[in-house]
Scaffold this motif. Structure first.
Motif, PDB file in Angstrom:
ATOM      1  N   LYS A  53     -80.458 -89.789  -7.355  1.00 27.28           N
ATOM      2  CA  LYS A  53     -79.863 -89.879  -6.017  1.00 27.28           C
ATOM      3  C   LYS A  53     -78.873 -91.031  -5.937  1.00 27.28           C
ATOM      4  O   LYS A  53     -77.804 -90.905  -5.326  1.00 27.28           O
ATOM      5  CB  LYS A  53     -80.968 -90.038  -4.972  1.00 27.28           C
ATOM      6  CG  LYS A  53     -81.776 -88.769  -4.722  1.00 27.28           C
ATOM      7  CD  LYS A  53     -82.888 -89.014  -3.714  1.00 27.28           C
ATOM      8  CE  LYS A  53     -83.694 -87.755  -3.448  1.00 27.28           C
ATOM      9  NZ  LYS A  53     -84.805 -88.001  -2.495  1.00 27.28           N
ATOM     10  N   GLN A  54     -79.225 -92.149  -6.555  1.00 27.34           N
ATOM     11  CA  GLN A  54     -78.325 -93.307  -6.543  1.00 27.34           C
ATOM     12  C   GLN A  54     -77.013 -93.003  -7.265  1.00 27.34           C
ATOM     13  O   GLN A  54     -75.969 -93.578  -6.937  1.00 27.34           O
ATOM     14  CB  GLN A  54     -79.018 -94.509  -7.176  1.00 27.34           C
ATOM     15  CG  GLN A  54     -80.121 -95.109  -6.320  1.00 27.34           C
ATOM     16  CD  GLN A  54     -80.898 -96.200  -7.034  1.00 27.34           C
ATOM     17  OE1 GLN A  54     -80.514 -96.634  -8.129  1.00 27.34           O
ATOM     18  NE2 GLN A  54     -81.989 -96.649  -6.432  1.00 27.34           N
ATOM     19  N   GLN A  55     -77.077 -92.081  -8.228  1.00 25.38           N
ATOM     20  CA  GLN A  55     -75.858 -91.699  -8.942  1.00 25.38           C
ATOM     21  C   GLN A  55     -75.044 -90.649  -8.193  1.00 25.38           C
ATOM     22  O   GLN A  55     -73.965 -90.263  -8.649  1.00 25.38           O
ATOM     23  CB  GLN A  55     -76.218 -91.168 -10.329  1.00 25.38           C
ATOM     24  CG  GLN A  55     -76.842 -92.193 -11.257  1.00 25.38           C
ATOM     25  CD  GLN A  55     -77.225 -91.562 -12.579  1.00 25.38           C
ATOM     26  OE1 GLN A  55     -76.376 -91.028 -13.295  1.00 25.38           O
ATOM     27  NE2 GLN A  55     -78.506 -91.614 -12.920  1.00 25.38           N
ATOM     28  N   GLY A  56     -75.562 -90.158  -7.078  1.00 23.51           N
ATOM     29  CA  GLY A  56     -74.816 -89.198  -6.268  1.00 23.51           C
ATOM     30  C   GLY A  56     -75.262 -87.760  -6.409  1.00 23.51           C
ATOM     31  O   GLY A  56     -74.623 -86.858  -5.850  1.00 23.51           O
ATOM     32  N   GLY A 227     -76.940 -83.361 -20.328  1.00 23.33           N
ATOM     33  CA  GLY A 227     -76.727 -84.723 -20.787  1.00 23.33           C
ATOM     34  C   GLY A 227     -77.068 -85.754 -19.731  1.00 23.33           C
ATOM     35  O   GLY A 227     -77.667 -86.810 -20.026  1.00 23.33           O
ATOM     36  N   ALA A 228     -76.708 -85.476 -18.461  1.00 21.18           N
ATOM     37  CA  ALA A 228     -76.989 -86.417 -17.383  1.00 21.18           C
ATOM     38  C   ALA A 228     -78.489 -86.585 -17.157  1.00 21.18           C
ATOM     39  O   ALA A 228     -78.979 -87.710 -16.948  1.00 21.18           O
ATOM     40  CB  ALA A 228     -76.312 -85.944 -16.095  1.00 21.18           C
ATOM     41  N   ASP A 298     -75.000 -81.476  -8.952  1.00 20.47           N
ATOM     42  CA  ASP A 298     -73.864 -82.378  -8.781  1.00 20.47           C
ATOM     43  C   ASP A 298     -72.812 -81.658  -7.950  1.00 20.47           C
ATOM     44  O   ASP A 298     -72.190 -80.700  -8.410  1.00 20.47           O
ATOM     45  CB  ASP A 298     -73.304 -82.767 -10.152  1.00 20.47           C
ATOM     46  CG  ASP A 298     -72.250 -83.852 -10.067  1.00 20.47           C
ATOM     47  OD1 ASP A 298     -71.882 -84.243  -8.938  1.00 20.47           O
ATOM     48  OD2 ASP A 298     -71.787 -84.308 -11.130  1.00 20.47           O
ATOM     49  N   THR A 299     -72.628 -82.085  -6.711  1.00 21.27           N
ATOM     50  CA  THR A 299     -71.635 -81.464  -5.837  1.00 21.27           C
ATOM     51  C   THR A 299     -70.375 -82.325  -5.709  1.00 21.27           C
ATOM     52  O   THR A 299     -69.476 -82.004  -4.925  1.00 21.27           O
ATOM     53  CB  THR A 299     -72.224 -81.229  -4.437  1.00 21.27           C
ATOM     54  OG1 THR A 299     -72.697 -82.480  -3.911  1.00 21.27           O
ATOM     55  CG2 THR A 299     -73.366 -80.240  -4.492  1.00 21.27           C
ATOM     56  N   ARG A 300     -70.319 -83.390  -6.479  1.00 19.17           N
ATOM     57  CA  ARG A 300     -69.136 -84.249  -6.422  1.00 19.17           C
ATOM     58  C   ARG A 300     -67.945 -83.532  -7.064  1.00 19.17           C
ATOM     59  O   ARG A 300     -68.093 -82.843  -8.070  1.00 19.17           O
ATOM     60  CB  ARG A 300     -69.413 -85.568  -7.143  1.00 19.17           C
ATOM     61  CG  ARG A 300     -70.518 -86.395  -6.494  1.00 19.17           C
ATOM     62  CD  ARG A 300     -70.933 -87.551  -7.382  1.00 19.17           C
ATOM     63  NE  ARG A 300     -71.513 -87.086  -8.641  1.00 19.17           N
ATOM     64  CZ  ARG A 300     -71.974 -87.894  -9.593  1.00 19.17           C
ATOM     65  NH1 ARG A 300     -71.947 -89.201  -9.414  1.00 19.17           N
ATOM     66  NH2 ARG A 300     -72.479 -87.382 -10.696  1.00 19.17           N
TER      67      ARG A 300
END
Length: 513
Positions: A53-56, A227-228, A298-300
């Motif tokens: 969460k901290q990574q977005g 990988g993430a 990941d929605t960024r």
């Protein structure tokens, strides 16, 4: 021309048998299951969630549950079947919250029984999503495996395929293997494997141990997400060797809209070493399911997903040659017929149907190509099925075949019983119960120790001298008795046999030779 080196494991006697012997229902809804997760696992799950969460990343948490015969009524009402499940291995499923924009098809929302409000067992998959499982593996058993399946697909059957044409004049096979979603006929039921499963042999090969260990699984179609997640797990002191990725291939339709494919993930846990009785460690594991499941995406903006290759070639499978036993099998069939005083029964014996080789091709990639229902296939076993068998009050079926644990074609064998209308697996005989059941014929048949003989009927009493005590009674609760057992409206018996994982192999034996 190649000969078949692995024998059709079972022969069925239809004439051993006529002996002269006297709208929707409402279902109760239980509270959200509480998986009893060990403190170390729970701590890692929370640290992983916080880090992501901290990574977005967006993160949601689901829960695990068993799929048992109690879930069959809802499955049958919604899908018209209970999937021909393996009665020796209750499925372990997870349910997850849908993403806000994810389409949940009301035609399949209770396909695997009831879900707690706001959760779903079948899910669509965002192209930039990973499902992450953390938890304790179960106690030692003959088999553990995890596999994700294409559940339903918007499309049609390939009516020109050799498989479809083979089944066109065989209604029982057509009903079993070509299925539309009853309440949404624009979609077909696939239940097709999307990869080679991650089983206990695979886990042991990578991490050294499987059972009673903390292990971690990633299900994703995006190599960047894999990988993430691995990086995030490494930061909370998880070793790479303890992480296993199931790659969702590129030959599926990803996305969250109505037209996208949807998926279901299944764990199988069969024949625990401790016996699985109430209170045994394996029973405790099944009741507690000490596992955590997370949805991460990941929605960024910026990074496009990196797809995996299409799944077209399952892993090669081993085989131990059984052809040398063919004459012995014929002799055993004849000897069983003579014991029952029906020597002509051997002439009417029916062979079980191998379903993984051509023309049926019950293998995930083949099923996906033609819109076939693959019945949650796995390359970890071979499958053989009987045609539907009417079971009146005075009918006995004898099943005779090679025993894979004695021919080096299996480390675990299951002889399963399924009711045909519901397609619900309701009972099973394991290799432990089949071993030495042909020993009475050792004086007349060579290699009797490599065969089994087992009987199925309504009432085994008075048959001990004929069956040697190797007889299972089938109750009306499992298979209702009909005035006309041959009627198409009557539940019939289907017998299956599964040979799992030959010694020193991570896949089941090859029937396609």
């Amino acid at each position: 021309m190649k000969r078949n080196r692995k024998l059709l494991v079972c022969l069925l006697f239809l004439s051993l048998i006529f002996l002269s012997l006297g709208g929707r229902q409402a279902y109760g809804k239980s509270p959200l299951p509480e998986n009893k997760v060990p403190g170390q696992v729970e701590s890692k799950a929370r640290r992983l969630m916080n880090s992501l969460k901290q990574q977005g990343y967006e993160v949601q948490r689901g829960y695990f549950r068993l799929y048992t015969d109690k879930d069959c009524p809802l499955s049958f009402q919604e899908m018209g079947m209970c999937y021909g499940n393996n009665p020796a291995a209750p499925y372990v499923l997870f349910s997850v919250p849908p993403w806000p924009e994810e389409f949940i098809d009301p035609a399949t929302d209770e396909a695997f029984g009831w879900n707690y409000d706001g959760y779903t067992t079948s899910y669509r998959l965002d192209p930039r999503e990973a499902i992450v499982i953390l938890g304790m593996m179960p106690p030692p058993a003959s088999y553990f495996g995890m596999q994700t399946y294409l559940f339903t697909h918007q499309g049609t059957f390939d009516t020109e395929s050799p498989t479809y044409l083979f089944m066109a004049d065989k209604p029982p096979l057509m009903r079993m293997f070509f299925s539309k979603v009853p309440q949404n006929p624009e979609r077909i039921l696939n239940l097709a494997s999307l990869s080679n499963s991650i089983n206990h042999v695979v886990i042991e090969g990578q991490s050294g141990q499987a059972f009673d260990q903390q292990r971690y699984f990633i299900i994703t179609a995006d190599q960047f997400m894999d990988g993430a997640i691995r990086d995030a797990l490494n930061k909370i002191w998880v070793e790479d060797d303890d992480i296993f990725t199931e790659q969702i291939p590129s030959n599926v339709i990803l996305g969250l809209d109505e037209d996208a494919d949807d998926f279901v993930s299944i764990m199988r846990y069969a024949m625990p070493v401790d016996g699985g009785d109430e209170g045994d460690p394996s029973d405790v594991w099944r009741n507690e399911l000490p596992l955590v499941v997370l949805r991460v995406r990941d929605t960024r903006p910026g990074q496009m997903p990196k797809a995996y290759p299409a799944f077209t070639e399952p892993e090669a499978r081993p085989i131990a040659d059984e052809f040398y036993l063919l004459d012995d099998l014929k002799s055993l069939v004849k000897a069983v017929s003579q014991r029952w005083g029906q020597p002509n029964a051997a002439l009417n014996a029916m062979q079980m149907l191998r379903v993984q080789p051509s023309p049926i091709n019950m293998v995930g990639p083949e099923c996906m190509l033609i819109g076939m229902n693959c019945l949650a296939d796995t390359q970890d076993t071979s499958y053989q099925y009987s045609f539907p068998l009417p079971l009146g009050e005075h009918v006995v079926y004898a099943v005779v075949g090679t025993l894979g644990t004695r021919t080096n074609n299996a480390t675990y064998v299951g002889l399963g019983l399924t009711s045909t209308i519901r397609m619900l697996g309701f009972d099973n005989r394991s290799d432990a119960e089949l071993t030495d059941t042909a020993s009475d014929y050792a004086s007349a048949v060579d290699h009797a120790d490599k065969f089994f003989v087992y009987y199925f009927t309504r009432d085994c009493s008075g048959l001990e001298s004929l069956t040697g005590g190797h007889c299972l009674e089938i109750s009306e609760a499992n298979l209702p008795l009909c005035a006309d057992p041959t009627s198409s409206a009557c539940n019939k018996l289907s017998i299956s046999i599964r040979d799992y994982l030959p010694e020193n192999s991570q896949r089941g034996p090859d029937d396609n030779v």
